[in-house]
Design an enzyme around this catalytic site. Sequence first.
Site, PDB file in Angstrom:
ATOM      1  N   THR A  10      37.600  36.254  38.682  1.00  0.00           N
ATOM      2  CA  THR A  10      35.935  35.239  38.021  1.00  0.00           C
ATOM      3  C   THR A  10      37.781  34.040  37.066  1.00  0.00           C
ATOM      4  O   THR A  10      37.302  33.118  37.298  1.00  0.00           O
ATOM      5  CB  THR A  10      35.057  35.992  37.409  1.00  0.00           C
ATOM      6  OG1 THR A  10      34.710  36.670  38.278  1.00  0.00           O
ATOM      7  CG2 THR A  10      34.329  34.690  36.879  1.00  0.00           C
ATOM      8  N   ASP A 109      45.287  44.381  36.671  1.00  0.00           N
ATOM      9  CA  ASP A 109      45.451  44.066  35.280  1.00  0.00           C
ATOM     10  C   ASP A 109      45.323  45.581  34.923  1.00  0.00           C
ATOM     11  O   ASP A 109      44.924  45.913  33.458  1.00  0.00           O
ATOM     12  CB  ASP A 109      43.554  43.741  35.365  1.00  0.00           C
ATOM     13  CG  ASP A 109      42.693  44.108  36.677  1.00  0.00           C
ATOM     14  OD1 ASP A 109      43.410  44.859  37.558  1.00  0.00           O
ATOM     15  OD2 ASP A 109      41.993  44.109  36.280  1.00  0.00           O
ATOM     16  N   ARG A 110      44.454  46.668  36.177  1.00  0.00           N
ATOM     17  CA  ARG A 110      44.846  47.712  35.048  1.00  0.00           C
ATOM     18  C   ARG A 110      46.216  48.015  34.999  1.00  0.00           C
ATOM     19  O   ARG A 110      46.211  49.054  33.370  1.00  0.00           O
ATOM     20  CB  ARG A 110      44.324  48.888  36.478  1.00  0.00           C
ATOM     21  CG  ARG A 110      43.280  47.991  36.803  1.00  0.00           C
ATOM     22  CD  ARG A 110      42.960  48.974  38.544  1.00  0.00           C
ATOM     23  NE  ARG A 110      42.183  50.211  38.142  1.00  0.00           N
ATOM     24  CZ  ARG A 110      41.206  50.790  38.626  1.00  0.00           C
ATOM     25  NH1 ARG A 110      41.875  51.534  39.997  1.00  0.00           N
ATOM     26  NH2 ARG A 110      40.851  52.230  38.429  1.00  0.00           N
TER      27      ARG A 110
HETATM   28  N1  LIG Z   1      30.887  35.886  26.695  1.00  0.00           N
HETATM   29  C1  LIG Z   1      30.518  35.855  28.066  1.00  0.00           C
HETATM   30  N2  LIG Z   1      29.006  36.051  28.351  1.00  0.00           N
HETATM   31  C2  LIG Z   1      28.539  36.437  29.847  1.00  0.00           C
HETATM   32  N3  LIG Z   1      28.776  36.352  30.927  1.00  0.00           N
HETATM   33  C3  LIG Z   1      30.681  36.016  30.035  1.00  0.00           C
HETATM   34  C4  LIG Z   1      31.180  36.163  29.335  1.00  0.00           C
HETATM   35  N4  LIG Z   1      32.786  37.013  29.091  1.00  0.00           N
HETATM   36  C5  LIG Z   1      32.675  36.924  30.913  1.00  0.00           C
HETATM   37  N5  LIG Z   1      31.411  36.864  31.424  1.00  0.00           N
HETATM   38  C6  LIG Z   1      31.435  36.738  32.715  1.00  0.00           C
HETATM   39  O1  LIG Z   1      31.785  38.493  32.686  1.00  0.00           O
HETATM   40  C7  LIG Z   1      32.358  37.940  34.123  1.00  0.00           C
HETATM   41  C8  LIG Z   1      33.584  39.214  33.999  1.00  0.00           C
HETATM   42  O2  LIG Z   1      34.769  38.191  33.588  1.00  0.00           O
HETATM   43  P1  LIG Z   1      35.994  38.348  33.259  1.00  0.00           P
HETATM   44  O3  LIG Z   1      36.510  39.118  31.952  1.00  0.00           O
HETATM   45  O4  LIG Z   1      36.955  36.628  32.716  1.00  0.00           O
HETATM   46  O5  LIG Z   1      36.918  38.357  34.739  1.00  0.00           O
HETATM   47  P2  LIG Z   1      37.521  38.555  35.633  1.00  0.00           P
HETATM   48  O6  LIG Z   1      38.888  39.237  34.628  1.00  0.00           O
HETATM   49  O7  LIG Z   1      37.509  39.510  36.968  1.00  0.00           O
HETATM   50  O8  LIG Z   1      38.518  37.667  35.876  1.00  0.00           O
HETATM   51  C9  LIG Z   1      32.024  36.654  35.181  1.00  0.00           C
HETATM   52  O9  LIG Z   1      31.043  37.205  35.845  1.00  0.00           O
HETATM   53  C10 LIG Z   1      32.166  36.081  33.639  1.00  0.00           C
HETATM   54  O10 LIG Z   1      31.237  34.450  33.809  1.00  0.00           O
HETATM   55  C1  LIG Z   2      39.548  46.430  40.557  1.00  0.00           C
HETATM   56  C2  LIG Z   2      40.015  44.692  40.200  1.00  0.00           C
HETATM   57  C3  LIG Z   2      38.682  44.257  41.542  1.00  0.00           C
HETATM   58  C4  LIG Z   2      39.448  44.394  39.290  1.00  0.00           C
HETATM   59  O1  LIG Z   2      39.948  43.144  39.232  1.00  0.00           O
HETATM   60  P1  LIG Z   2      39.145  41.641  38.190  1.00  0.00           P
HETATM   61  O2  LIG Z   2      37.468  42.641  37.766  1.00  0.00           O
HETATM   62  O3  LIG Z   2      40.084  42.450  37.077  1.00  0.00           O
HETATM   63  O4  LIG Z   2      38.902  40.597  38.707  1.00  0.00           O
HETATM   64  C5  LIG Z   2      41.735  44.848  40.636  1.00  0.00           C
HETATM   65  O5  LIG Z   2      42.238  45.204  39.635  1.00  0.00           O
HETATM   66  C6  LIG Z   2      42.171  45.446  42.321  1.00  0.00           C
HETATM   67  O6  LIG Z   2      41.819  44.388  43.441  1.00  0.00           O
HETATM   68  N1  LIG Z   2      42.380  46.247  41.841  1.00  0.00           N
HETATM   69  C7  LIG Z   2      43.211  46.736  43.526  1.00  0.00           C
HETATM   70  C8  LIG Z   2      43.315  48.213  44.183  1.00  0.00           C
HETATM   71  C9  LIG Z   2      43.243  49.302  42.418  1.00  0.00           C
HETATM   72  O7  LIG Z   2      43.382  48.768  41.611  1.00  0.00           O
HETATM   73  O8  LIG Z   2      43.281  50.327  42.836  1.00  0.00           O
HETATM   74  K   LIG Z   3      40.074  41.536  33.646  1.00  0.00           K
END
Ligand SMILES: Nc1ncnc2c1ncn2[C@@H]1O[C@H](COP(=O)(O)OP(=O)(O)O)[C@@H](O)[C@H]1O
Ligand SMILES: CC(C)(COP(=O)(O)O)[C@@H](O)C(=O)NCCC(=O)O
Ligand SMILES: [K+]
Length: 257
Positions: A10, A109-110
């Site tokens: 996202t 990320d993990r």
């Molecule tokens: N402060 C917040 N309030 C509401 N939603 C949020 C906030 N920060 C992030 N989000 C939402 O939470 C979800 C996860 O965000 P994020 O951690 O940036 O995801 P990713 O690392 O997968 O891109 C997304 O759908 C984002 O729009």
């Molecule tokens: C689990 C996830 C989709 C999380 O991604 P995010 O929500 O941070 O965008 C990402 O770590 C991923 O694509 N993992 C690959 C499969 C695995 O970790 O086993």
């Molecule tokens: K993340």
Amino acid sequence: MLLAIDCGNTNTVFSIWDGETFLCTLRTSTHHARTADAYFTWYSTLVAHYGIKAQITDVVISSTVPRVVWNLRVFADRFFNCRPLVVGKPECALPVPPRVDAGTAIGPDRLANVAGAFDRHGGDAVVVDFGTATNFDVVAEDGAYVGGVIAPGVNLSLEALHQGAAALPHVDITQPDKVIGTNTVGCIQSGVFWGYVGLIRGIIGQIKAEYGRPMKVIGTGGLAPLFASGEMLFDTIEDDLTMHGLTVIYDYNKDKA
Ligand SMILES: Nc1ncnc2c1ncn2[C@@H]1O[C@H](COP(=O)(O)OP(=O)(O)O)[C@@H](O)[C@H]1O
Ligand SMILES: CC(C)(COP(=O)(O)O)[C@@H](O)C(=O)NCCC(=O)O
Ligand SMILES: [K+]
């Protein structure tokens, strides 16, 4: 100075690390077609706005979206004259090798979360990361990533309800006062919020039982604070855990070079 980039499905987050603290954290939506020039226009505008004087010499990247990495590599090369360290690539060493099934492409990320959690808290921990997906990353006693859980993210769940059911509107997540909703929006918010509380509590309980030793529980990611109030789900919430992990992985590779 180090520019750490965490690209989720996202949001994409840039943080400048001066070796002691993060000078700033900049956030944009993740978009694979964004060019190196577009990244720099956005980045340089915000850095100037915040009055930050940063000489970036190194870049480290974690991306759960493989397609964005190419433009970020061009960005690092063109504007900072450096070759970025990309977590998950063979040339990026990890402080402790993961122990999972052969051939698993672990989300970078993990890997960063695990490195960050081990550096701050030691092993025997579980990171709960509320991103696009909600993932649970288990950190063994020695700091190895040893697996976990991937569940649909909070906003993904809300979006799926809206997409799949003609009469259900898009709603934003919030903590409802009551479980029994008395209108459609309240019912959806209750289902997702309280469903999530149950999911988190249940999965953490089962992970701890299976793991068989006491574990620290660390919350991170965009929506972690929503689940912090009064529920006692986490021992700590750390917004910058993934970023911190990126600096740890970067330092480890630099020391080895
Ligand atoms: N402060 C917040 N309030 C509401 N939603 C949020 C906030 N920060 C992030 N989000 C939402 O939470 C979800 C996860 O965000 P994020 O951690 O940036 O995801 P990713 O690392 O997968 O891109 C997304 O759908 C984002 O729009
Ligand atoms: C689990 C996830 C989709 C999380 O991604 P995010 O929500 O941070 O965008 C990402 O770590 C991923 O694509 N993992 C690959 C499969 C695995 O970790 O086993
Ligand atoms: K993340």
